[in-house]
Design a protein around this motif. Structure first.
Motif, PDB file in Angstrom:
ATOM      1  N   ILE A   1       0.830  -1.209   0.000  1.00  0.00           N
ATOM      2  CA  ILE A   1       0.000   0.000   0.000  1.00  0.00           C
ATOM      3  C   ILE A   1       0.864   1.259   0.000  1.00  0.00           C
ATOM      4  O   ILE A   1       0.519   2.261  -0.639  1.00  0.00           O
ATOM      5  CB  ILE A   1      -0.971  -0.009   1.197  1.00  0.00           C
ATOM      6  CG1 ILE A   1      -1.935  -1.195   1.073  1.00  0.00           C
ATOM      7  CG2 ILE A   1      -1.749   1.304   1.265  1.00  0.00           C
ATOM      8  CD1 ILE A   1      -2.736  -1.249  -0.217  1.00  0.00           C
ATOM      9  N   LYS A   2       1.991   1.225   0.689  1.00  0.00           N
ATOM     10  CA  LYS A   2       2.921   2.362   0.635  1.00  0.00           C
ATOM     11  C   LYS A   2       3.368   2.612  -0.801  1.00  0.00           C
ATOM     12  O   LYS A   2       3.424   3.754  -1.258  1.00  0.00           O
ATOM     13  CB  LYS A   2       4.140   2.095   1.525  1.00  0.00           C
ATOM     14  CG  LYS A   2       3.885   2.245   3.011  1.00  0.00           C
ATOM     15  CD  LYS A   2       5.155   1.979   3.808  1.00  0.00           C
ATOM     16  CE  LYS A   2       4.899   2.127   5.308  1.00  0.00           C
ATOM     17  NZ  LYS A   2       6.126   1.805   6.103  1.00  0.00           N
ATOM     18  N   LEU A   3       3.670   1.521  -1.513  1.00  0.00           N
ATOM     19  CA  LEU A   3       4.089   1.655  -2.908  1.00  0.00           C
ATOM     20  C   LEU A   3       2.935   2.105  -3.794  1.00  0.00           C
ATOM     21  O   LEU A   3       3.133   2.870  -4.742  1.00  0.00           O
ATOM     22  CB  LEU A   3       4.662   0.325  -3.405  1.00  0.00           C
ATOM     23  CG  LEU A   3       5.948  -0.148  -2.731  1.00  0.00           C
ATOM     24  CD1 LEU A   3       6.404  -1.474  -3.338  1.00  0.00           C
ATOM     25  CD2 LEU A   3       7.051   0.892  -2.855  1.00  0.00           C
ATOM     26  N   LEU A   4       1.739   1.636  -3.487  1.00  0.00           N
ATOM     27  CA  LEU A   4       0.561   2.059  -4.245  1.00  0.00           C
ATOM     28  C   LEU A   4       0.363   3.564  -4.136  1.00  0.00           C
ATOM     29  O   LEU A   4       0.131   4.251  -5.143  1.00  0.00           O
ATOM     30  CB  LEU A   4      -0.675   1.314  -3.727  1.00  0.00           C
ATOM     31  CG  LEU A   4      -2.044   1.739  -4.262  1.00  0.00           C
ATOM     32  CD1 LEU A   4      -2.104   1.592  -5.776  1.00  0.00           C
ATOM     33  CD2 LEU A   4      -3.148   0.925  -3.592  1.00  0.00           C
ATOM     34  N   ILE A   5       0.465   4.089  -2.934  1.00  0.00           N
ATOM     35  CA  ILE A   5       0.287   5.532  -2.725  1.00  0.00           C
ATOM     36  C   ILE A   5       1.428   6.313  -3.376  1.00  0.00           C
ATOM     37  O   ILE A   5       1.214   7.384  -3.959  1.00  0.00           O
ATOM     38  CB  ILE A   5       0.179   5.841  -1.216  1.00  0.00           C
ATOM     39  CG1 ILE A   5      -1.135   5.260  -0.670  1.00  0.00           C
ATOM     40  CG2 ILE A   5       0.242   7.343  -0.964  1.00  0.00           C
ATOM     41  CD1 ILE A   5      -1.287   5.381   0.834  1.00  0.00           C
ATOM     42  N   LYS A   6       2.636   5.759  -3.318  1.00  0.00           N
ATOM     43  CA  LYS A   6       3.777   6.417  -3.962  1.00  0.00           C
ATOM     44  C   LYS A   6       3.562   6.510  -5.475  1.00  0.00           C
ATOM     45  O   LYS A   6       3.765   7.574  -6.079  1.00  0.00           O
ATOM     46  CB  LYS A   6       5.064   5.644  -3.666  1.00  0.00           C
ATOM     47  CG  LYS A   6       6.296   6.199  -4.360  1.00  0.00           C
ATOM     48  CD  LYS A   6       7.546   5.382  -4.033  1.00  0.00           C
ATOM     49  CE  LYS A   6       8.753   5.869  -4.815  1.00  0.00           C
ATOM     50  NZ  LYS A   6       9.986   5.088  -4.497  1.00  0.00           N
ATOM     51  N   ALA A   7       3.133   5.413  -6.089  1.00  0.00           N
ATOM     52  CA  ALA A   7       2.891   5.413  -7.531  1.00  0.00           C
ATOM     53  C   ALA A   7       1.767   6.373  -7.886  1.00  0.00           C
ATOM     54  O   ALA A   7       1.838   7.080  -8.900  1.00  0.00           O
ATOM     55  CB  ALA A   7       2.557   3.999  -8.003  1.00  0.00           C
ATOM     56  N   ALA A   8       0.722   6.405  -7.056  1.00  0.00           N
ATOM     57  CA  ALA A   8      -0.395   7.313  -7.300  1.00  0.00           C
ATOM     58  C   ALA A   8       0.069   8.762  -7.284  1.00  0.00           C
ATOM     59  O   ALA A   8      -0.440   9.604  -8.032  1.00  0.00           O
ATOM     60  CB  ALA A   8      -1.477   7.102  -6.238  1.00  0.00           C
ATOM     61  N   THR A   9       1.040   9.052  -6.448  1.00  0.00           N
ATOM     62  CA  THR A   9       1.533  10.418  -6.310  1.00  0.00           C
ATOM     63  C   THR A   9       2.395  10.843  -7.484  1.00  0.00           C
ATOM     64  O   THR A   9       2.269  11.970  -7.987  1.00  0.00           O
ATOM     65  CB  THR A   9       2.336  10.552  -4.999  1.00  0.00           C
ATOM     66  OG1 THR A   9       1.509  10.172  -3.895  1.00  0.00           O
ATOM     67  CG2 THR A   9       2.808  11.985  -4.791  1.00  0.00           C
ATOM     68  N   ILE A  10       3.263   9.943  -7.969  1.00  0.00           N
ATOM     69  CA  ILE A  10       4.228  10.340  -8.996  1.00  0.00           C
ATOM     70  C   ILE A  10       3.749  10.069 -10.421  1.00  0.00           C
ATOM     71  O   ILE A  10       4.318  10.614 -11.367  1.00  0.00           O
ATOM     72  CB  ILE A  10       5.582   9.637  -8.771  1.00  0.00           C
ATOM     73  CG1 ILE A  10       5.438   8.117  -8.889  1.00  0.00           C
ATOM     74  CG2 ILE A  10       6.178  10.024  -7.426  1.00  0.00           C
ATOM     75  CD1 ILE A  10       6.737   7.356  -8.655  1.00  0.00           C
ATOM     76  N   GLY A  11       2.703   9.257 -10.589  1.00  0.00           N
ATOM     77  CA  GLY A  11       2.254   8.888 -11.929  1.00  0.00           C
ATOM     78  C   GLY A  11       1.789  10.077 -12.755  1.00  0.00           C
ATOM     79  O   GLY A  11       1.082  10.953 -12.263  1.00  0.00           O
ATOM     80  N   LYS A  12       2.182  10.087 -14.023  1.00  0.00           N
ATOM     81  CA  LYS A  12       1.818  11.177 -14.932  1.00  0.00           C
ATOM     82  C   LYS A  12       0.608  10.840 -15.793  1.00  0.00           C
ATOM     83  O   LYS A  12      -0.063  11.726 -16.310  1.00  0.00           O
ATOM     84  CB  LYS A  12       3.012  11.498 -15.854  1.00  0.00           C
ATOM     85  CG  LYS A  12       4.273  11.881 -15.109  1.00  0.00           C
ATOM     86  CD  LYS A  12       4.070  13.139 -14.290  1.00  0.00           C
ATOM     87  CE  LYS A  12       5.328  13.504 -13.527  1.00  0.00           C
ATOM     88  NZ  LYS A  12       5.123  14.692 -12.666  1.00  0.00           N
ATOM     89  N   GLY A  13       0.349   9.528 -15.949  1.00  0.00           N
ATOM     90  CA  GLY A  13      -0.759   9.082 -16.791  1.00  0.00           C
ATOM     91  C   GLY A  13      -0.262   8.238 -17.937  1.00  0.00           C
ATOM     92  O   GLY A  13       0.501   8.729 -18.790  1.00  0.00           O
ATOM     93  N   GLY A  14      -0.633   6.949 -17.949  1.00  0.00           N
ATOM     94  CA  GLY A  14      -0.234   6.048 -19.021  1.00  0.00           C
ATOM     95  C   GLY A  14       0.755   4.987 -18.601  1.00  0.00           C
ATOM     96  O   GLY A  14       0.995   4.032 -19.339  1.00  0.00           O
ATOM     97  N   GLU A  15       1.323   5.110 -17.397  1.00  0.00           N
ATOM     98  CA  GLU A  15       2.310   4.138 -16.937  1.00  0.00           C
ATOM     99  C   GLU A  15       1.648   2.918 -16.300  1.00  0.00           C
ATOM    100  O   GLU A  15       0.547   2.985 -15.772  1.00  0.00           O
ATOM    101  CB  GLU A  15       3.232   4.746 -15.860  1.00  0.00           C
ATOM    102  CG  GLU A  15       3.872   6.053 -16.228  1.00  0.00           C
ATOM    103  CD  GLU A  15       3.157   7.250 -15.609  1.00  0.00           C
ATOM    104  OE1 GLU A  15       3.833   8.184 -15.168  1.00  0.00           O
ATOM    105  OE2 GLU A  15       1.897   7.217 -15.584  1.00  0.00           O
ATOM    106  N   ILE A  16       2.367   1.803 -16.350  1.00  0.00           N
ATOM    107  CA  ILE A  16       2.069   0.647 -15.509  1.00  0.00           C
ATOM    108  C   ILE A  16       3.243   0.525 -14.535  1.00  0.00           C
ATOM    109  O   ILE A  16       4.361   0.166 -14.927  1.00  0.00           O
ATOM    110  CB  ILE A  16       1.921  -0.653 -16.316  1.00  0.00           C
ATOM    111  CG1 ILE A  16       0.770  -0.542 -17.318  1.00  0.00           C
ATOM    112  CG2 ILE A  16       1.671  -1.844 -15.378  1.00  0.00           C
ATOM    113  CD1 ILE A  16       0.636  -1.747 -18.254  1.00  0.00           C
ATOM    114  N   PHE A  17       2.998   0.871 -13.279  1.00  0.00           N
ATOM    115  CA  PHE A  17       4.019   0.761 -12.247  1.00  0.00           C
ATOM    116  C   PHE A  17       4.065  -0.696 -11.770  1.00  0.00           C
ATOM    117  O   PHE A  17       3.047  -1.241 -11.352  1.00  0.00           O
ATOM    118  CB  PHE A  17       3.702   1.677 -11.068  1.00  0.00           C
ATOM    119  CG  PHE A  17       3.950   3.135 -11.342  1.00  0.00           C
ATOM    120  CD1 PHE A  17       5.142   3.730 -10.970  1.00  0.00           C
ATOM    121  CD2 PHE A  17       2.982   3.902 -11.969  1.00  0.00           C
ATOM    122  CE1 PHE A  17       5.369   5.072 -11.225  1.00  0.00           C
ATOM    123  CE2 PHE A  17       3.197   5.237 -12.231  1.00  0.00           C
ATOM    124  CZ  PHE A  17       4.399   5.839 -11.852  1.00  0.00           C
TER     125      PHE A  17
END
Length: 326
Positions: free
Chosen positions: A203-219
């Motif tokens: 979940i920490k990683l999920l929130i991190k990805a949600a914060t930095i994602g620009k749109g279109g990525e698969i983290f």
């Protein structure tokens, strides 16, 4: 990012949802809406997490009109709702299609209609080079979410792909612990390996990805892997029980021996972001996205669970850290 914002979580009463909501509450949101079908689970959750910022909404992602209404005034959506058990999806593929594909498209359309700032879609390692119906539906869901970035610039859509979460609903960990009491652990095949993460870390990683994602990525969450047999043996050793048998009964329909987080084909468009993530970049053109990650190193080859195996001692330590062993 989330301070004083309205967040909606589909399928929020599940094991992922509980941890996500606890972590989001610490980020001072204005409101968190939990949308799910199960009334009893919502009541149970409201009693477990008493916070005035929580709001519960009975709804099904198969119902587009209900989603459009629920998304009014929402800033961020975490899309967790799905049919997730491989055998269930193999036996009832139409139901998996309705929820995992059509339901995801409903989430996309409701978000676009309400100009949600960002949608974060939670996916699975089984979407990479899928061989079962569950993985196929999640792979299509990923494609729909990535493509949605071409429809409107008002809403950003990203995906997060992970391995198995320890202690989640239906987890093999809980199954094995219950089976030990009956003196017999049942394993489909002793050769099988799987990716695992603790729920808190995922979940920490999920929130991190949600914060930095620009749109279109698969983290893609970097993960270590375990032999399922090693997990069983560690649990037996730590239980103190004697004469516990490990019995093989054969792979179930749709199961494979090893999982992959990134397929051979995807690796051609995958970069190393940091110590936590690999990022699969889309093959379709999303202006500025590939340029943003231009300095990241490319990945070579696929990312398979048979190549990142932990020792039994490391497995034990991870179970201790996750609170499953003393």
């Amino acid at each position: 990012m989330f301070q004083n914002k309205v967040i909606l979580v589909t399928g929020g009463t599940g094991s992922w949802g509980h941890e996500l909501i606890n972590q989001l509450l610490s980020l001072n949101p204005k409101k968190i809406i939990i949308l799910s079908r199960n009334e009893a689970s919502q009541v149970q959750m409201s009693r477990a997490i008493e916070d005035p910022r929580l709001s519960f909404c009975i709804g099904d992602i198969r119902d587009r009109e209900a989603l459009v209404k629920a998304f009014e005034g929402v800033d961020y959506v975490f899309h967790l709702a799905a049919l997730k058990h491989v055998p269930v999806c193999e036996e009832q593929p139409l139901e998996a299609l309705k929820t995992n594909v059509l339901g995801t498209q409903n989430v996309i359309e409701a978000a676009l209609e309400n100009r949600v700032k960002k949608v974060i879609n939670v996916s699975t390692d089984k979407a990479a080079d899928p061989i079962n119906f569950y993985g196929m539906t999640k792979a299509i869901g990923e494609k729909l979410v990535v493509y949605a970035n071409q429809i409107s610039s008002d809403t950003q859509f990203i995906c997060i792909r992970s391995g198995n979460i320890l202690g989640s609903n239906g987890s093999v960990l809980q199954l094995f612990m219950n089976q030990i009491k009956k003196k017999e652990i049942k394993i489909t095949d002793k050769r099988m390996t799987r990716f695992f993460l603790t729920r808190e870390n995922a979940i920490k990683l999920l929130i991190k990805a949600a914060t930095i994602g620009k749109g279109g990525e698969i983290f893609v969450m970097k993960s270590s892997a375990w032999r399922i047999l090693d997990l069983a043996e560690v649990l037996i050793e730590e239980s103190g029980e004697r004469d516990v048998k490990v019995v093989e009964f054969g792979a179930r329909p749709g199961e494979r021996f090893h999982e992959v987080l990134i397929s051979e084909h995807e690796s051609q468009n995958t970069v190393v972001y940091d110590e936590d993530f690999l990022i699969v970049l889309p093959t379709i053109n999303i202006p500025g996205l590939k340029q943003f990650y231009a300095d990241c190193l490319p990945v070579k080859g696929n990312y398979s669970s048979k190549e990142f195996l932990m020792t039994k001692e490391e497995i034990k330590q991870m179970l201790v850290e996750g609170g499953f062993l003393k």
